[in-house]
Design a protein around this motif. Structure first.
Motif, PDB file in Angstrom:
ATOM      1  N   LEU A  67       0.831  -1.199   0.000  1.00  0.00           N
ATOM      2  CA  LEU A  67       0.000   0.000   0.000  1.00  0.00           C
ATOM      3  C   LEU A  67       0.869   1.254   0.000  1.00  0.00           C
ATOM      4  O   LEU A  67       0.580   2.218  -0.721  1.00  0.00           O
ATOM      5  CB  LEU A  67      -0.943  -0.010   1.203  1.00  0.00           C
ATOM      6  CG  LEU A  67      -1.959   1.128   1.271  1.00  0.00           C
ATOM      7  CD1 LEU A  67      -2.899   1.064   0.073  1.00  0.00           C
ATOM      8  CD2 LEU A  67      -2.730   1.071   2.559  1.00  0.00           C
ATOM      9  N   ASP A  68       1.953   1.250   0.778  1.00  0.00           N
ATOM     10  CA  ASP A  68       2.868   2.396   0.798  1.00  0.00           C
ATOM     11  C   ASP A  68       3.499   2.621  -0.575  1.00  0.00           C
ATOM     12  O   ASP A  68       3.630   3.767  -1.029  1.00  0.00           O
ATOM     13  CB  ASP A  68       3.967   2.185   1.840  1.00  0.00           C
ATOM     14  CG  ASP A  68       3.446   2.297   3.273  1.00  0.00           C
ATOM     15  OD1 ASP A  68       2.355   2.877   3.451  1.00  0.00           O
ATOM     16  OD2 ASP A  68       4.130   1.790   4.188  1.00  0.00           O
ATOM     17  N   VAL A  69       3.888   1.568  -1.242  1.00  0.00           N
ATOM     18  CA  VAL A  69       4.498   1.698  -2.568  1.00  0.00           C
ATOM     19  C   VAL A  69       3.494   2.263  -3.560  1.00  0.00           C
ATOM     20  O   VAL A  69       3.822   3.147  -4.363  1.00  0.00           O
ATOM     21  CB  VAL A  69       5.040   0.329  -3.049  1.00  0.00           C
ATOM     22  CG1 VAL A  69       5.416   0.381  -4.507  1.00  0.00           C
ATOM     23  CG2 VAL A  69       6.213  -0.101  -2.201  1.00  0.00           C
ATOM     24  N   ILE A  70       2.262   1.791  -3.512  1.00  0.00           N
ATOM     25  CA  ILE A  70       1.219   2.288  -4.415  1.00  0.00           C
ATOM     26  C   ILE A  70       0.956   3.760  -4.166  1.00  0.00           C
ATOM     27  O   ILE A  70       0.885   4.566  -5.111  1.00  0.00           O
ATOM     28  CB  ILE A  70      -0.074   1.450  -4.268  1.00  0.00           C
ATOM     29  CG1 ILE A  70       0.150   0.045  -4.808  1.00  0.00           C
ATOM     30  CG2 ILE A  70      -1.239   2.127  -4.979  1.00  0.00           C
ATOM     31  CD1 ILE A  70      -0.998  -0.907  -4.527  1.00  0.00           C
ATOM     32  N   GLN A  71       0.851   4.152  -2.885  1.00  0.00           N
ATOM     33  CA  GLN A  71       0.596   5.562  -2.570  1.00  0.00           C
ATOM     34  C   GLN A  71       1.781   6.439  -2.973  1.00  0.00           C
ATOM     35  O   GLN A  71       1.586   7.535  -3.496  1.00  0.00           O
ATOM     36  CB  GLN A  71       0.303   5.716  -1.079  1.00  0.00           C
ATOM     37  CG  GLN A  71      -1.051   5.184  -0.685  1.00  0.00           C
ATOM     38  CD  GLN A  71      -1.300   5.263   0.811  1.00  0.00           C
ATOM     39  OE1 GLN A  71      -0.365   5.370   1.596  1.00  0.00           O
ATOM     40  NE2 GLN A  71      -2.566   5.185   1.192  1.00  0.00           N
ATOM     41  N   THR A  72       2.988   5.979  -2.759  1.00  0.00           N
ATOM     42  CA  THR A  72       4.165   6.742  -3.155  1.00  0.00           C
ATOM     43  C   THR A  72       4.189   6.948  -4.672  1.00  0.00           C
ATOM     44  O   THR A  72       4.476   8.048  -5.146  1.00  0.00           O
ATOM     45  CB  THR A  72       5.452   6.021  -2.702  1.00  0.00           C
ATOM     46  OG1 THR A  72       5.400   5.838  -1.293  1.00  0.00           O
ATOM     47  CG2 THR A  72       6.684   6.813  -3.081  1.00  0.00           C
ATOM     48  N   ALA A  73       3.869   5.902  -5.411  1.00  0.00           N
ATOM     49  CA  ALA A  73       3.830   6.022  -6.868  1.00  0.00           C
ATOM     50  C   ALA A  73       2.772   7.026  -7.303  1.00  0.00           C
ATOM     51  O   ALA A  73       2.995   7.831  -8.222  1.00  0.00           O
ATOM     52  CB  ALA A  73       3.575   4.661  -7.499  1.00  0.00           C
ATOM     53  N   GLN A  74       1.626   7.016  -6.649  1.00  0.00           N
ATOM     54  CA  GLN A  74       0.565   7.965  -6.986  1.00  0.00           C
ATOM     55  C   GLN A  74       0.985   9.397  -6.663  1.00  0.00           C
ATOM     56  O   GLN A  74       0.735  10.318  -7.436  1.00  0.00           O
ATOM     57  CB  GLN A  74      -0.724   7.610  -6.250  1.00  0.00           C
ATOM     58  CG  GLN A  74      -1.390   6.365  -6.774  1.00  0.00           C
ATOM     59  CD  GLN A  74      -2.608   5.949  -5.952  1.00  0.00           C
ATOM     60  OE1 GLN A  74      -2.732   6.315  -4.787  1.00  0.00           O
ATOM     61  NE2 GLN A  74      -3.487   5.168  -6.575  1.00  0.00           N
ATOM     62  N   TRP A  75       1.656   9.595  -5.541  1.00  0.00           N
ATOM     63  CA  TRP A  75       2.119  10.936  -5.170  1.00  0.00           C
ATOM     64  C   TRP A  75       3.177  11.436  -6.154  1.00  0.00           C
ATOM     65  O   TRP A  75       3.164  12.594  -6.542  1.00  0.00           O
ATOM     66  CB  TRP A  75       2.691  10.937  -3.756  1.00  0.00           C
ATOM     67  CG  TRP A  75       1.661  10.719  -2.680  1.00  0.00           C
ATOM     68  CD1 TRP A  75       0.342  11.056  -2.722  1.00  0.00           C
ATOM     69  CD2 TRP A  75       1.884  10.120  -1.408  1.00  0.00           C
ATOM     70  NE1 TRP A  75      -0.288  10.685  -1.562  1.00  0.00           N
ATOM     71  CE2 TRP A  75       0.645  10.106  -0.721  1.00  0.00           C
ATOM     72  CE3 TRP A  75       2.988   9.582  -0.775  1.00  0.00           C
ATOM     73  CZ2 TRP A  75       0.505   9.593   0.546  1.00  0.00           C
ATOM     74  CZ3 TRP A  75       2.835   9.074   0.495  1.00  0.00           C
ATOM     75  CH2 TRP A  75       1.617   9.077   1.158  1.00  0.00           C
ATOM     76  N   LEU A  76       4.084  10.561  -6.534  1.00  0.00           N
ATOM     77  CA  LEU A  76       5.119  10.957  -7.494  1.00  0.00           C
ATOM     78  C   LEU A  76       4.518  11.308  -8.850  1.00  0.00           C
ATOM     79  O   LEU A  76       4.942  12.272  -9.498  1.00  0.00           O
ATOM     80  CB  LEU A  76       6.161   9.850  -7.651  1.00  0.00           C
ATOM     81  CG  LEU A  76       7.078   9.613  -6.447  1.00  0.00           C
ATOM     82  CD1 LEU A  76       7.942   8.382  -6.675  1.00  0.00           C
ATOM     83  CD2 LEU A  76       7.935  10.836  -6.181  1.00  0.00           C
ATOM     84  N   GLU A  77       3.530  10.551  -9.267  1.00  0.00           N
ATOM     85  CA  GLU A  77       2.863  10.839 -10.544  1.00  0.00           C
ATOM     86  C   GLU A  77       2.132  12.179 -10.476  1.00  0.00           C
ATOM     87  O   GLU A  77       2.168  12.976 -11.418  1.00  0.00           O
ATOM     88  CB  GLU A  77       1.895   9.712 -10.889  1.00  0.00           C
ATOM     89  CG  GLU A  77       1.200   9.866 -12.218  1.00  0.00           C
ATOM     90  CD  GLU A  77       2.143   9.760 -13.409  1.00  0.00           C
ATOM     91  OE1 GLU A  77       1.823  10.339 -14.455  1.00  0.00           O
ATOM     92  OE2 GLU A  77       3.195   9.102 -13.290  1.00  0.00           O
TER      93      GLU A  77
END
Length: 137
Positions: free
Chosen positions: A27-37
């Motif tokens: 979940l942290d990886v998914i959220q980080t990817a969304q924030w970076l995008e």
């Protein structure tokens, strides 16, 4: 374990809600990817950038140029063999000059110097040979 809706992540694939349990790390990886995008989109908007902001690291090249499959490699090899065989059907002088120019990477001046002739003769010979090759293909 947290539940996520795959329809939110992949709206093109999942047309209905599809919930999956994932670990906190995922979940942290998914959220980080969304924030970076989202940050990337904001930078593009703020700087009116209609080009890539991450040039130089090969991402664009990897996206545009796909890697060759074994089938592509085989077809390219067959094509090269066919071209080589066709070149060898030309008169000996033209075949040698075209081989030196395109297979060995020699310049017209280098070929002329090796043969002891004027570069214009080599250039004309290669041009005539290429015209004959076009007839075969």
């Amino acid at each position: 374990m947290k539940k996520i809706n795959l329809r939110e992540l992949y709206p093109d694939v999942y047309t209905t809600d599809f919930f999956v349990n994932v670990t906190e790390e995922v979940l942290d990886v998914i959220q980080t990817a969304q924030w970076l995008e989202a940050a990337y989109e904001r930078r593009m908007y703020r700087h009116k950038a209609h080009y890539s902001l991450d040039c130089g690291n090969g991402i664009e090249k990897a996206a545009v140029f796909r890697t060759a499959t074994p089938e592509d490699i085989f077809e390219e090899k067959q094509f090269q063999e066919q071209v080589y065989a066709t070149v060898m059907k030309l008169p000996e002088k033209q075949a040698k000059r075209i081989y030196a120019r395109y297979y060995l990477g020699m310049t017209v001046n280098e070929i002329a110097e090796v043969e002891g002739v004027d570069p214009s003769r080599v250039r004309d010979s290669i041009r005539r040979g290429l015209k004959q090759l076009v007839k075969y293909f």
